[in-house]
Design a protein around this motif. Structure first.
Motif, PDB file in Angstrom:
ATOM      1  N   MET A  48       0.746  -1.054  -0.218  1.00  0.00           N
ATOM      2  CA  MET A  48      -0.233   0.044  -0.347  1.00  0.00           C
ATOM      3  C   MET A  48       0.772   1.578   0.245  1.00  0.00           C
ATOM      4  O   MET A  48       0.847   2.309  -0.525  1.00  0.00           O
ATOM      5  N   GLU A  49       1.890   1.458   0.890  1.00  0.00           N
ATOM      6  CA  GLU A  49       2.405   2.568   0.748  1.00  0.00           C
ATOM      7  C   GLU A  49       3.270   2.715  -0.679  1.00  0.00           C
ATOM      8  O   GLU A  49       3.809   3.885  -0.964  1.00  0.00           O
ATOM      9  N   GLU A  50       3.892   1.499  -1.068  1.00  0.00           N
ATOM     10  CA  GLU A  50       5.004   1.423  -1.970  1.00  0.00           C
ATOM     11  C   GLU A  50       4.244   1.862  -4.077  1.00  0.00           C
ATOM     12  O   GLU A  50       4.065   3.108  -4.441  1.00  0.00           O
ATOM     13  N   PHE A  51       2.577   1.072  -3.829  1.00  0.00           N
ATOM     14  CA  PHE A  51       1.538   1.132  -4.946  1.00  0.00           C
ATOM     15  C   PHE A  51       1.491   2.285  -4.693  1.00  0.00           C
ATOM     16  O   PHE A  51       0.477   2.854  -5.492  1.00  0.00           O
ATOM     17  N   GLU A  52       0.811   2.841  -3.684  1.00  0.00           N
ATOM     18  CA  GLU A  52      -0.636   4.278  -3.026  1.00  0.00           C
ATOM     19  C   GLU A  52      -1.952   4.109  -4.352  1.00  0.00           C
ATOM     20  O   GLU A  52      -2.417   4.893  -4.294  1.00  0.00           O
ATOM     21  N   PRO A  53      -2.352   2.477  -3.831  1.00  0.00           N
ATOM     22  CA  PRO A  53      -4.222   2.501  -4.344  1.00  0.00           C
ATOM     23  C   PRO A  53      -4.753   3.138  -4.457  1.00  0.00           C
ATOM     24  O   PRO A  53      -4.837   4.431  -3.110  1.00  0.00           O
ATOM     25  N   GLN A  54      -6.008   3.999  -5.414  1.00  0.00           N
ATOM     26  CA  GLN A  54      -6.690   4.756  -5.143  1.00  0.00           C
ATOM     27  C   GLN A  54      -7.976   3.335  -4.910  1.00  0.00           C
ATOM     28  O   GLN A  54      -9.453   4.201  -3.967  1.00  0.00           O
ATOM     29  N   THR A  55      -7.987   2.597  -4.554  1.00  0.00           N
ATOM     30  CA  THR A  55      -9.629   1.313  -4.606  1.00  0.00           C
ATOM     31  C   THR A  55      -8.495   0.256  -4.068  1.00  0.00           C
ATOM     32  O   THR A  55      -7.443  -0.113  -4.559  1.00  0.00           O
ATOM     33  N   MET A  56      -9.630  -0.305  -3.286  1.00  0.00           N
ATOM     34  CA  MET A  56      -8.977  -1.722  -2.688  1.00  0.00           C
ATOM     35  C   MET A  56     -10.241  -2.682  -2.762  1.00  0.00           C
ATOM     36  O   MET A  56     -11.465  -1.482  -2.489  1.00  0.00           O
ATOM     37  N   PHE A  57     -10.288  -3.486  -3.007  1.00  0.00           N
ATOM     38  CA  PHE A  57     -11.388  -4.315  -3.166  1.00  0.00           C
ATOM     39  C   PHE A  57     -11.124  -5.364  -2.232  1.00  0.00           C
ATOM     40  O   PHE A  57     -10.212  -6.769  -2.001  1.00  0.00           O
ATOM     41  N   LEU A  58     -11.388  -5.586  -1.045  1.00  0.00           N
ATOM     42  CA  LEU A  58     -11.531  -6.357   0.477  1.00  0.00           C
ATOM     43  C   LEU A  58     -13.002  -7.192   0.982  1.00  0.00           C
ATOM     44  O   LEU A  58     -14.391  -6.276   0.462  1.00  0.00           O
TER      45      LEU A  58
END
Length: 542
Positions: free
Chosen positions: A250-260
């Motif tokens: 998360m820190e590296e890729f900086e996602p805008q959305t996650m499916f959880l």
């Protein structure tokens, strides 16, 4: 934008997954489709790379006479897994997705159940596939060699795979149910099912950024929603290879959305509050949250600045968490919103490809699972059960007409979930039909309601509510600090019972020292956790 009804998003429609790849390769050839960790850093695959790799692998399959086959895919989340899945389907074969973590005997049973005569397996799980079974086994460790062989065939003019015309009503994939209330069944999804699901669900939600993929690809939510719909929007997927690396990813890729699934949301929430309490700031922080919510309602939004430290936990750019797979307490939705992250609850089943409803980017109702996917029919039966009809409903359970007939009645898929639809068109679930507790006095109780209230206490890791001799029992797996602290949970029981009618009150709390048995979607499997109680009662009746 205010939370209110607005028109569906308009998107170009795809005919099938072969069409999807071709359209995106032409529109965004140089845009990253997948990024994933490898030994020497990261691998980046553009949309044109994805298109070419699927064609090369599919051509290799045709060269090996892999046509009209049921092909199992077994392995960890990977680029190779996705390319294999797409190549299998786009060549007219049937992709059978099997959970890599199952015991060897269960994997063998599912292979037999689904008539798989070919297996694509990653190197880490090859030992679970017995060669003596007579199946043709190919290892993803040799993926590059397969691609190179396929490219060679393409150069020689072998274009049968590329020219194959996908049949909409042919079975494309067999995905196994999680088995929360019984044995896993093989759900047959057609090319029409999958294309309809993508085209119509994406009218409700708009994706405008990168996605970090953590859910298993062998499940419909992680695959169709978490991967294929992202490709439909032409965005980039970062493939998480290990749950231990989620925070770093998360820190590296900086996602805008996650499916959880809810387990992740609850875990992140618990970790955030644990850090706040560790610093002795809980009271001040709750006061701050109330203040920022008050001023936000009058048009001043300072969440991005105020909660920057929390947002950095998720990489700093996370806007949306699409949550499905199990009920989620609205409390989590509200608190994440206070920090500037919108949790959009959705709902579906593998049998419905899987999504049937989701809250929209700017039209939401806390406590609901959102708006129903356009183009399908939904109704509530006289018993309060939610049923669906439409092109996203499965073909049936593979070679199991009896089980199919139990849930597909006159074209309607019976979910087993209880609920209702609001005047604004939001679907609200109230519990599982099979889980209803029916007491000797005739009162019906939904255990999910009680479980949700109990689970709000931070000392509760997991909880299951059930009936034992006409008494409501709450069985709790506590956090490490409260293991064996019966007095604490008896006091919690009294707080939960306060104001409830007598028949809805918990009579006893049982504590356990290990987690409940769960399936691969991290749902507690009720029948495997409370069957000893049911067996005792059955023995007494006998």
């Amino acid at each position: 934008m205010k939370n209110k009804k607005y028109p569906y998003y308009e998107n170009p429609e795809i005919r099938d997954l072969k069409d999807l790849l071709a359209v995106k390769a032409e529109a965004h050839p140089d845009r990253s489709a997948f990024v994933y960790p490898v030994e020497n850093g990261e691998m980046n695959k553009d949309y044109i790379d994805l298109y070419n790799d699927v064609n090369a692998l599919g051509t290799w399959m045709y060269g090996r006479k892999l046509q009209g086959k049921q092909i199992a895919i077994i392995g960890e989340n990977s680029y190779e897994w996705i390319v294999t899945f797409l190549a299998v389907i786009n060549g007219g074969n049937v992709a059978v997705a099997i959970d890599k973590s199952l015991p060897e005997n269960e994997i063998q049973e599912l292979l037999k159940k689904s008539d798989c005569n070919v297996v694509m397996v990653s190197g880490a799980y090859r030992s679970k596939i017995q060669k003596k079974s007579g199946r043709r086994i190919y290892c993803m460790e040799d993926f590059e060699a397969y691609l190179e062989e396929g490219r060679g065939l393409l150069r020689k003019g072998k274009t049968e795979f590329r020219k194959y015309n996908v049949q909409q009503d042919k079975t494309a994939a067999i995905l196994f149910t999680s088995g929360t209330s019984g044995f896993s069944k093989g759900v047959e999804l057609t090319n029409r099912n999958i294309a309809f699901e993508i085209n119509n669900t994406c009218k409700l939600f708009r994706l405008d950024g990168n996605v970090l993929a953590v859910l298993p690809f062998h499940h419909a939510f992680g695959l169709i929603v978490g991967i294929l719909m992202v490709l439909y929007f032409g965005q980039t997927v970062f493939i998480n290879k290990s749950l231990k690396q989620v925070k770093n990813n998360m820190e590296e890729f900086e996602p805008q959305t996650m499916f959880l699934v809810p387990m992740f949301v609850e875990f992140f929430h618990r970790q955030i509050w644990a850090e706040i309490r560790k610093r002795g700031k809980e009271k001040a922080f709750r006061t701050l949250m109330k203040s920022t919510e008050i001023i936000r309602k009058v048009g001043v939004d300072v969440r991005r600045i105020t909660y920057d430290s929390i947002r950095k936990v998720f990489g700093g750019k996370l806007q949306y968490i699409i949550c499905g797979g199990a009920p989620l307490d609205p409390m989590y939705v509200q608190e994440f919103r206070s920090w500037g992250i919108e949790v959009l609850n959705g709902y579906g089943t593998t049998e419905c490809s899987p999504c049937t409803a989701v809250n929209r980017n700017y039209h939401r109702l806390d406590g609901s699972v959102g708006q129903v996917v356009p183009g399908i029919d939904v109704r509530i039966t006289d018993e309060g059960e939610v049923v669906f009809r439409g092109d996203l409903v499965m073909k049936g359970y593979y070679k199991d007409p009896e089980a199919t007939d139990q849930v597909l009645i006159d074209g309607w898929y019976h979910t087993g979930d209880l609920g209702y639809i609001t005047d604004d068109g939001f679907l609200v679930l109230t519990g599982r039909k099979k889980n209803l507790i029916i007491l000797s006095n005739g009162e019906n109780i939904s255990p999910e309601e009680l479980e949700m209230d109990i689970a709000r206490d931070d000392a509760v890791m997991e909880v299951l509510v059930y009936d034992e001799q006409s008494k409501i029992i709450a069985e709790i797996f506590p956090d490490e600090e409260h293991r064996g602290d019966q007095a604490y949970f008896d006091a919690l029981k009294d707080r939960v019972n306060k104001g409830r009618p007598l028949y809805k009150q918990i009579v006893r709390v049982k504590l356990r020292d290990e987690e409940f048995i769960k399936n691969a979607s991290m749902k507690i499997v009720r029948h495997k956790n409370i069957f000893p109680v049911q067996d005792i009662r059955q023995d007494a009746r006998d």
